[in-house]
Design an enzyme around this catalytic site. Structure first.
Site, short mmCIF file in Angstrom:
data_model
loop_
_atom_site.label_atom_id
_atom_site.label_comp_id
_atom_site.label_asym_id
_atom_site.label_seq_id
_atom_site.Cartn_x
_atom_site.Cartn_y
_atom_site.Cartn_z
N ALA A 67 1.55 4.52 9.70
CA ALA A 67 2.93 5.22 9.41
C ALA A 67 4.01 4.12 9.57
CB ALA A 67 2.96 5.71 11.16
N GLY A 110 -2.04 5.08 10.88
CA GLY A 110 -2.15 6.37 10.27
C GLY A 110 -2.98 6.56 8.77
N GLU A 113 -6.36 7.32 9.71
CA GLU A 113 -6.25 8.60 10.44
C GLU A 113 -6.27 9.61 9.14
OE1 GLU A 113 -3.15 7.55 12.96
OE2 GLU A 113 -4.35 7.96 14.76
N GLU A 133 -2.59 -0.30 15.80
CA GLU A 133 -1.26 0.16 16.66
C GLU A 133 -1.06 -0.58 18.07
OE1 GLU A 133 -3.69 2.30 15.52
OE2 GLU A 133 -2.73 4.00 14.58
N1 CAA Z 1 5.11 0.05 8.11
C1 CAA Z 1 6.11 -0.13 7.31
N2 CAA Z 1 6.08 -1.26 6.37
C2 CAA Z 1 4.86 -1.72 6.24
C3 CAA Z 1 3.84 -1.42 6.86
C4 CAA Z 1 3.98 -0.30 7.57
N3 CAA Z 1 2.90 0.19 8.39
N4 CAA Z 1 2.70 -1.97 6.45
C5 CAA Z 1 3.17 -2.89 5.52
N5 CAA Z 1 4.62 -2.66 5.46
C6 CAA Z 1 5.30 -3.44 4.52
C7 CAA Z 1 5.49 -4.89 4.96
O1 CAA Z 1 6.71 -4.95 5.77
C8 CAA Z 1 6.11 -5.45 3.63
O2 CAA Z 1 7.43 -5.15 3.38
P1 CAA Z 1 8.41 -6.36 2.90
O3 CAA Z 1 8.19 -6.80 1.69
O4 CAA Z 1 9.71 -5.54 2.71
O5 CAA Z 1 8.50 -7.39 3.96
C9 CAA Z 1 5.18 -4.88 2.56
O6 CAA Z 1 4.75 -3.79 3.15
C10 CAA Z 1 3.87 -5.93 2.56
O7 CAA Z 1 3.05 -6.18 3.79
P2 CAA Z 1 2.82 -7.43 3.95
O8 CAA Z 1 3.79 -8.52 3.53
O9 CAA Z 1 2.74 -7.56 5.48
O10 CAA Z 1 1.39 -7.59 3.41
P3 CAA Z 1 0.24 -8.52 3.82
O11 CAA Z 1 -0.87 -8.65 2.81
O12 CAA Z 1 0.68 -9.87 4.44
O13 CAA Z 1 -0.39 -7.90 5.20
C11 CAA Z 1 -1.16 -5.85 6.45
C12 CAA Z 1 -1.04 -6.49 4.78
C13 CAA Z 1 -2.17 -6.66 7.16
C14 CAA Z 1 -1.66 -4.52 6.08
C15 CAA Z 1 0.25 -5.78 7.21
O14 CAA Z 1 1.31 -5.41 6.12
C16 CAA Z 1 0.22 -5.05 8.41
O15 CAA Z 1 -0.29 -5.38 9.32
N6 CAA Z 1 0.68 -3.81 8.20
C17 CAA Z 1 0.94 -2.88 9.50
C18 CAA Z 1 -0.37 -2.32 9.95
C19 CAA Z 1 -0.27 -1.42 11.00
O16 CAA Z 1 0.07 -2.03 11.99
N7 CAA Z 1 -0.31 -0.08 11.07
C20 CAA Z 1 -0.37 0.83 12.23
C21 CAA Z 1 1.28 1.44 12.09
S1 CAA Z 1 1.49 2.51 13.45
C22 CAA Z 1 0.77 3.90 13.07
O17 CAA Z 1 0.04 4.20 11.83
C23 CAA Z 1 0.73 5.24 14.25
C24 CAA Z 1 0.00 6.32 13.90
O18 CAA Z 1 -1.37 6.41 14.45
C25 CAA Z 1 0.57 7.44 13.22
#
Ligand code: CAA
Length: 259
Positions: A67, A110, A113, A133
């Site tokens: 998400a 998500g 999911e 998460e």
């Molecule tokens: N939401 C918003 N933006 C996201 C994102 C997310 N879930 N995942 C990645 N992005 C964005 C980053 O902020 C970044 O944007 P900027 O270039 O503007 O900074 C861009 O995508 C590229 O990401 P990274 O620079 O972080 O890339 P990386 O290769 O270094 O890392 C990653 C990749 C490990 C996937 C890391 O991006 C990450 O940890 N993302 C979040 C994963 C996460 O926590 N997901 C769960 C979300 S909550 C949820 O899903 C609730 C639910 O159950 C419905």
């Protein structure tokens, strides 16, 4: 169909529709608009008689990284309640046609999911699955604690949900989360192939068979068996049942019409 954050091809192969999540700079983070578009596209493909199976994919780097954290960060509990994002997911869950996820790269939160809302999963060797998460102070909200536990069992689900650790495609395959791993250049092709195999069957039988398998997740055995039996009997009201069985007897390939 024209959308901002997804691309839709209603005939990527005969009787196979494709939805591609397309927010690559954000690793296909699932914002509310994107999810609304997925819901709308699925509803349209579900209605379309020329579509019998649906493939959902992202790109090579990410199926979806979860998400959209930036969109959620400032929200209050009441905001979240009012937004009611999970009603969109409920609608996706009700898709009648089989959905196959073609996953490469990240399928997190998500994203994982959404994969679990699909009926089968083809992954590239680079795919990684996770429910991270917990790292951002919350927990899965779109079924992760429930569907993951049913798919991979308690201890593996606990490890993923409580530590946020990702698992590889190989680990996901061993755990029963995905069907198949193929080289990265083949994951979409392989998913379309799987969808095409299903698309050759009777679409009514496929729909009732999918519904019956899903029933196993929310009922006890006796009721599930009863449900299955009713669907089995109902298929004898279709032309496709006559065609399928006659084709077997006449040693020819069945031509299913969905009637
Ligand atoms: N939401 C918003 N933006 C996201 C994102 C997310 N879930 N995942 C990645 N992005 C964005 C980053 O902020 C970044 O944007 P900027 O270039 O503007 O900074 C861009 O995508 C590229 O990401 P990274 O620079 O972080 O890339 P990386 O290769 O270094 O890392 C990653 C990749 C490990 C996937 C890391 O991006 C990450 O940890 N993302 C979040 C994963 C996460 O926590 N997901 C769960 C979300 S909550 C949820 O899903 C609730 C639910 O159950 C419905």
């Amino acid at each position: 169909m024209s959308f901002e954050f997804i691309e839709v091809n209603p005939q990527v192969a005969p009787f196979v529709g494709l939805i591609r999540l397309n927010r690559p700079k954000e690793l296909n983070a699932l914002n509310l608009q994107l999810m609304g578009e997925v819901k709308q596209a699925l509803a349209q493909l579900d209605e379309d008689e020329q579509v019998r199976a649906i493939v959902i994919t992202g790109n090579e780097r990410a199926f979806a990284a979860g998400a959209d954290i930036k969109q959620m960060a400032g929200k209050t509990a009441i905001d979240m309640l009012k937004i009611d994002q999970f009603s969109t997911w409920d609608a996706i869950r009700k898709t009648k046609k089989p959905m196959i996820a073609a996953v490469s790269g990240f399928a997190l939160g998500g994203g994982c999911e959404l994969v679990m809302h699909c009926d089968m999963v083809v992954a590239s060797e680079t795919a990684q699955f996770g429910q991270p998460e917990i790292n951002i102070g919350v927990m899965p909200g779109a079924g992760g604690t429930q569907r993951l536990t049913r798919a991979v069992g308690k201890v593996r689900a606990m490890e993923m949900v409580l530590t946020g650790k990702f698992i590889t495609a190989q680990e996901a395959k061993e755990a029963g989360l995905i069907n198949k791993i193929v080289p990265v250049e083949l994951y979409l092709e392989e998913a379309i192939k799987m969808a095409s195999t299903i698309a050759e069957k009777s679409p009514i039988a496929v729909q009732l068979a999918k519904e019956s398998v899903l029933k196993a997740f929310d009922t006890h055995l006796q009721e599930g068996l009863y449900f299955e039996r009713k669907n089995f009997y109902m298929l004898f009201a279709t032309e496709d049942q006559k065609e399928g069985m006659n084709a077997f007897v006449e040693k020819r390939k069945a031509d299913f019409k969905g009637r």
